[in-house]
Design a protein around this motif. Sequence first.
Motif, PDB file in Angstrom:
ATOM      1  N   VAL A   1      -1.635   9.178  -6.195  1.00  0.00           N
ATOM      2  CA  VAL A   1      -0.693   9.956  -7.003  1.00  0.00           C
ATOM      3  C   VAL A   1      -0.517   9.258  -8.344  1.00  0.00           C
ATOM      4  O   VAL A   1      -0.211   8.055  -8.389  1.00  0.00           O
ATOM      5  N   THR A   2      -0.724   9.996  -9.435  1.00  0.00           N
ATOM      6  CA  THR A   2      -0.510   9.468 -10.790  1.00  0.00           C
ATOM      7  C   THR A   2       0.857   9.931 -11.271  1.00  0.00           C
ATOM      8  O   THR A   2       1.192  11.121 -11.192  1.00  0.00           O
ATOM      9  N   THR A   3       1.679   8.980 -11.752  1.00  0.00           N
ATOM     10  CA  THR A   3       3.044   9.313 -12.167  1.00  0.00           C
ATOM     11  C   THR A   3       3.163   9.426 -13.680  1.00  0.00           C
ATOM     12  O   THR A   3       2.265   9.013 -14.433  1.00  0.00           O
ATOM     13  N   ALA A   4       4.283   9.955 -14.122  1.00  0.00           N
ATOM     14  CA  ALA A   4       4.548  10.118 -15.556  1.00  0.00           C
ATOM     15  C   ALA A   4       4.888   8.794 -16.228  1.00  0.00           C
ATOM     16  O   ALA A   4       4.984   8.726 -17.451  1.00  0.00           O
ATOM     17  N   LYS A   5       5.072   7.720 -15.443  1.00  0.00           N
ATOM     18  CA  LYS A   5       5.418   6.409 -15.987  1.00  0.00           C
ATOM     19  C   LYS A   5       4.198   5.519 -16.175  1.00  0.00           C
ATOM     20  O   LYS A   5       4.331   4.311 -16.389  1.00  0.00           O
ATOM     21  N   GLY A   6       3.014   6.110 -16.083  1.00  0.00           N
ATOM     22  CA  GLY A   6       1.805   5.315 -16.296  1.00  0.00           C
ATOM     23  C   GLY A   6       1.432   4.447 -15.117  1.00  0.00           C
ATOM     24  O   GLY A   6       0.797   3.396 -15.290  1.00  0.00           O
ATOM     25  N   THR A   7       1.838   4.843 -13.911  1.00  0.00           N
ATOM     26  CA  THR A   7       1.511   4.087 -12.704  1.00  0.00           C
ATOM     27  C   THR A   7       0.777   4.977 -11.712  1.00  0.00           C
ATOM     28  O   THR A   7       0.837   6.214 -11.790  1.00  0.00           O
ATOM     29  N   THR A   8       0.108   4.331 -10.775  1.00  0.00           N
ATOM     30  CA  THR A   8      -0.624   5.044  -9.726  1.00  0.00           C
ATOM     31  C   THR A   8      -0.195   4.526  -8.359  1.00  0.00           C
ATOM     32  O   THR A   8      -0.094   3.310  -8.151  1.00  0.00           O
ATOM     33  N   ILE A   9       0.057   5.457  -7.449  1.00  0.00           N
ATOM     34  CA  ILE A   9       0.391   5.105  -6.071  1.00  0.00           C
ATOM     35  C   ILE A   9      -0.831   5.399  -5.211  1.00  0.00           C
ATOM     36  O   ILE A   9      -1.306   6.530  -5.155  1.00  0.00           O
ATOM     37  N   GLN A  10      -1.332   4.363  -4.555  1.00  0.00           N
ATOM     38  CA  GLN A  10      -2.453   4.511  -3.628  1.00  0.00           C
ATOM     39  C   GLN A  10      -1.901   4.429  -2.210  1.00  0.00           C
ATOM     40  O   GLN A  10      -1.166   3.496  -1.877  1.00  0.00           O
ATOM     41  N   ALA A  11      -2.217   5.416  -1.378  1.00  0.00           N
ATOM     42  CA  ALA A  11      -1.631   5.467  -0.041  1.00  0.00           C
ATOM     43  C   ALA A  11      -2.665   5.829   1.009  1.00  0.00           C
ATOM     44  O   ALA A  11      -3.552   6.656   0.776  1.00  0.00           O
ATOM     45  N   ALA A  12      -2.538   5.192   2.172  1.00  0.00           N
ATOM     46  CA  ALA A  12      -3.352   5.533   3.342  1.00  0.00           C
ATOM     47  C   ALA A  12      -2.396   5.573   4.527  1.00  0.00           C
ATOM     48  O   ALA A  12      -1.704   4.585   4.806  1.00  0.00           O
ATOM     49  N   MET A  13      -2.343   6.724   5.218  1.00  0.00           N
ATOM     50  CA  MET A  13      -1.344   6.913   6.268  1.00  0.00           C
ATOM     51  C   MET A  13      -1.967   7.484   7.528  1.00  0.00           C
ATOM     52  O   MET A  13      -2.649   8.506   7.480  1.00  0.00           O
ATOM     53  N   SER A  14      -1.709   6.827   8.647  1.00  0.00           N
ATOM     54  CA  SER A  14      -2.153   7.308   9.945  1.00  0.00           C
ATOM     55  C   SER A  14      -1.017   7.111  10.933  1.00  0.00           C
ATOM     56  O   SER A  14       0.069   6.651  10.564  1.00  0.00           O
ATOM     57  N   GLU A  15      -1.239   7.433  12.189  1.00  0.00           N
ATOM     58  CA  GLU A  15      -0.225   7.233  13.210  1.00  0.00           C
ATOM     59  C   GLU A  15      -0.203   5.791  13.712  1.00  0.00           C
ATOM     60  O   GLU A  15       0.590   5.449  14.585  1.00  0.00           O
ATOM     61  N   GLU A  16      -1.074   4.945  13.179  1.00  0.00           N
ATOM     62  CA  GLU A  16      -1.128   3.535  13.577  1.00  0.00           C
ATOM     63  C   GLU A  16      -0.632   2.605  12.486  1.00  0.00           C
ATOM     64  O   GLU A  16       0.047   1.617  12.763  1.00  0.00           O
ATOM     65  N   VAL A  17      -0.965   2.916  11.228  1.00  0.00           N
ATOM     66  CA  VAL A  17      -0.614   2.025  10.121  1.00  0.00           C
ATOM     67  C   VAL A  17      -0.481   2.825   8.826  1.00  0.00           C
ATOM     68  O   VAL A  17      -1.145   3.849   8.640  1.00  0.00           O
ATOM     69  N   ILE A  18       0.409   2.347   7.946  1.00  0.00           N
ATOM     70  CA  ILE A  18       0.636   2.958   6.637  1.00  0.00           C
ATOM     71  C   ILE A  18       0.507   1.884   5.577  1.00  0.00           C
ATOM     72  O   ILE A  18       1.107   0.807   5.693  1.00  0.00           O
ATOM     73  N   TYR A  19      -0.293   2.169   4.555  1.00  0.00           N
ATOM     74  CA  TYR A  19      -0.432   1.269   3.403  1.00  0.00           C
ATOM     75  C   TYR A  19      -0.033   2.021   2.151  1.00  0.00           C
ATOM     76  O   TYR A  19      -0.399   3.192   1.969  1.00  0.00           O
ATOM     77  N   ILE A  20       0.704   1.352   1.253  1.00  0.00           N
ATOM     78  CA  ILE A  20       1.031   1.913  -0.057  1.00  0.00           C
ATOM     79  C   ILE A  20       0.906   0.816  -1.096  1.00  0.00           C
ATOM     80  O   ILE A  20       1.456  -0.282  -0.920  1.00  0.00           O
ATOM     81  N   ASN A  21       0.172   1.092  -2.164  1.00  0.00           N
ATOM     82  CA  ASN A  21       0.079   0.198  -3.314  1.00  0.00           C
ATOM     83  C   ASN A  21       0.574   0.924  -4.554  1.00  0.00           C
ATOM     84  O   ASN A  21       0.325   2.126  -4.716  1.00  0.00           O
ATOM     85  N   LEU A  22       1.280   0.204  -5.420  1.00  0.00           N
ATOM     86  CA  LEU A  22       1.740   0.752  -6.697  1.00  0.00           C
ATOM     87  C   LEU A  22       1.219  -0.150  -7.802  1.00  0.00           C
ATOM     88  O   LEU A  22       1.557  -1.337  -7.854  1.00  0.00           O
ATOM     89  N   ILE A  23       0.381   0.411  -8.663  1.00  0.00           N
ATOM     90  CA  ILE A  23      -0.264  -0.373  -9.730  1.00  0.00           C
ATOM     91  C   ILE A  23      -0.195   0.395 -11.045  1.00  0.00           C
ATOM     92  O   ILE A  23       0.028   1.612 -11.044  1.00  0.00           O
ATOM     93  N   PRO A  24      -0.372  -0.292 -12.170  1.00  0.00           N
ATOM     94  CA  PRO A  24      -0.493   0.439 -13.427  1.00  0.00           C
ATOM     95  C   PRO A  24      -1.726   1.346 -13.381  1.00  0.00           C
ATOM     96  O   PRO A  24      -2.762   0.961 -12.817  1.00  0.00           O
ATOM     97  N   THR A  25      -1.620   2.527 -13.914  1.00  0.00           N
ATOM     98  CA  THR A  25      -2.757   3.448 -13.898  1.00  0.00           C
ATOM     99  C   THR A  25      -3.907   2.854 -14.696  1.00  0.00           C
ATOM    100  O   THR A  25      -3.731   2.485 -15.865  1.00  0.00           O
ATOM    101  N   PRO A  26      -5.087   2.717 -14.074  1.00  0.00           N
ATOM    102  CA  PRO A  26      -6.227   2.136 -14.803  1.00  0.00           C
ATOM    103  C   PRO A  26      -6.612   3.001 -16.000  1.00  0.00           C
ATOM    104  O   PRO A  26      -6.512   4.238 -15.961  1.00  0.00           O
ATOM    105  N   ALA A  27      -7.025   2.332 -17.072  1.00  0.00           N
ATOM    106  CA  ALA A  27      -7.473   3.076 -18.255  1.00  0.00           C
ATOM    107  C   ALA A  27      -8.756   3.829 -17.910  1.00  0.00           C
ATOM    108  O   ALA A  27      -9.586   3.339 -17.130  1.00  0.00           O
ATOM    109  N   PRO A  28      -8.947   5.046 -18.435  1.00  0.00           N
ATOM    110  CA  PRO A  28     -10.167   5.803 -18.138  1.00  0.00           C
ATOM    111  C   PRO A  28     -11.409   5.085 -18.657  1.00  0.00           C
ATOM    112  O   PRO A  28     -11.373   4.417 -19.702  1.00  0.00           O
TER     113      PRO A  28
END
Length: 555
Positions: free
Chosen positions: A526-553
């Motif tokens: 998910v790319t936000t309006a604040k210039g950040t990106t949320i990377q997420a992986a979700m299953s019924e066993e484990v959930i990961y979320i990373n929040l980083i600055p959106t990489p430059a194109p």
Amino acid sequence: MKKKHFLLLSLILLLASCGDSGNSILEKIDYIPFRSEQGGNWGLICTDGEVLFADEFKNRPTVAMHDRFIVENTDGMFEIYSAEKNPKQVGEAFKSIGVFIEEVTPAVRPGQPVTLVNTEGEEVARLDKLDGKVVTKVTNFNEGIAIYTTADGLCGAIDTDGKVVVKAEYAELNPCFDGKMIGIGKKQKELINDGMRDKAKISVIDKKGKVIGEIPMGKFSEVGPSFQNSVVQARTEEDGERCTGLINEKGEWVVKPSAKTKIITEVRGKQFVYYDGDSYGLMDFDGDVLIRAKYDMLSFMADGLLVAKKSGSGKYKYLFIDDKGENVGDERFKDVDMPILNSGYALVELERDSYGFVDKKGKIKKTETDICDIHFGWANFVIESDYVDIDAVIAAMELTQEGIDGLTFGTSARDVANHIAQLKGSGRQAEAKDYIYTSVCNYTKQIGRAGIAFTITCDGSIAEYTASAGGGYGYAFTDARITGFGLMINKNDGYGNSMKKLAEKLRRTVKGLGKVSDERNEYFEVTTAKGTTIQAAMSEEVIYINLIPTPAPAE
């Protein structure tokens, strides 16, 4: 063979306020679990030595209070039983339950929040939320008051109706003794974590929730653990010399510390047991020594009696004495397991694997059965909620477009350390020496029985060594700032069957923070309006979320 007496006596002293009338918890015990032969089944024996029933339960029961005791069944659930010759199960089984110190006790059913149940096993109060805050655990009652903890790690107190008497605003709150609780407020805890202990105060709170006194922490090295007869132990330390005195709820000396009173262990009326660094003795509030410090152990019983452990090579070292130091009776015992009970008898170990009851004159009572094992048994003292509040877990993440867990991009390394130190149960201090030459912080936040593992990444070392003018070195935080966040939730960290529901709701929450830019099976970005990106992986066993600055194109 049973666990030895020191832990047992510590538990009794913790739970029972030592007033002039004796140990209040002990006075409520009607029956005690015992076995007549090693490896045999358990029964209950009265506090005067009369057997209620024998050889009935494979698993050890708790003590019986208010005509009820608790036994764990073969499925690991806890059942309530009536205390009678032919005990009957009362109500349903619980995943966890306290004992009936009062006529209600905290209990929890599988997958449910904590409730209060009566002696019939009926729910009288549901403690899922108090004052709008999710309740994660509740202690057993003492003096009609139980301490509860909420999802934000703060503590409050309730009465036997489940009504809040102290709001959950305390980082620490001790059980009620002598009609008083000792608490450290959230802001006071922050002062301590910031190295400003001298400015922090301990609150003394009565059973109605009123703060009746404040004790300045800077005046003492330690205070507590509990009030007894309107005073509490307070310790001072000068030039490495530790001494203990007694103070009132305002922090005023009632008994000033002295070289003789290295430690004060118990208070009864105007007398107290003291340790001079070598042995235990008895003094009064005027500073007069009533019994010279000559015992390896000394503890109050009832009616002016004490139990003492006398030095020597013999195996019979325990005896009863009065407050003048005179022996009471001629008997000596291998151990004393419980001071005077409501029946007027004490429980002692006569020989190895042989126990008996002794009256206030030190005379052994003949019992109708052999007692090879006896135990002051509890089910659980702290009852934890078995309910995972999905909304509370998501709220505790504090996931925004600019940060996680109340932190944001650009937060300083020092503020990160302070943040971690303030989390209840973190065991971390806001000290630079704990963060030498690392740019990553890992910590866990508990939301009831469920945990969230956080990872904070900075743009450089969080702390470093500093040279001093004298050639030594110290530690200091750097100017490093947060550049990335991560969190992980594992099914095995207390979530169980709630993971599917959590993943579904969290997926909607994350997608609501911006625009989905990539999605593949369980992974999405998910790319936000604040210039950040949320990377997420979700299953019924484990959930990961990373929040980083959106990489430059890419060019």
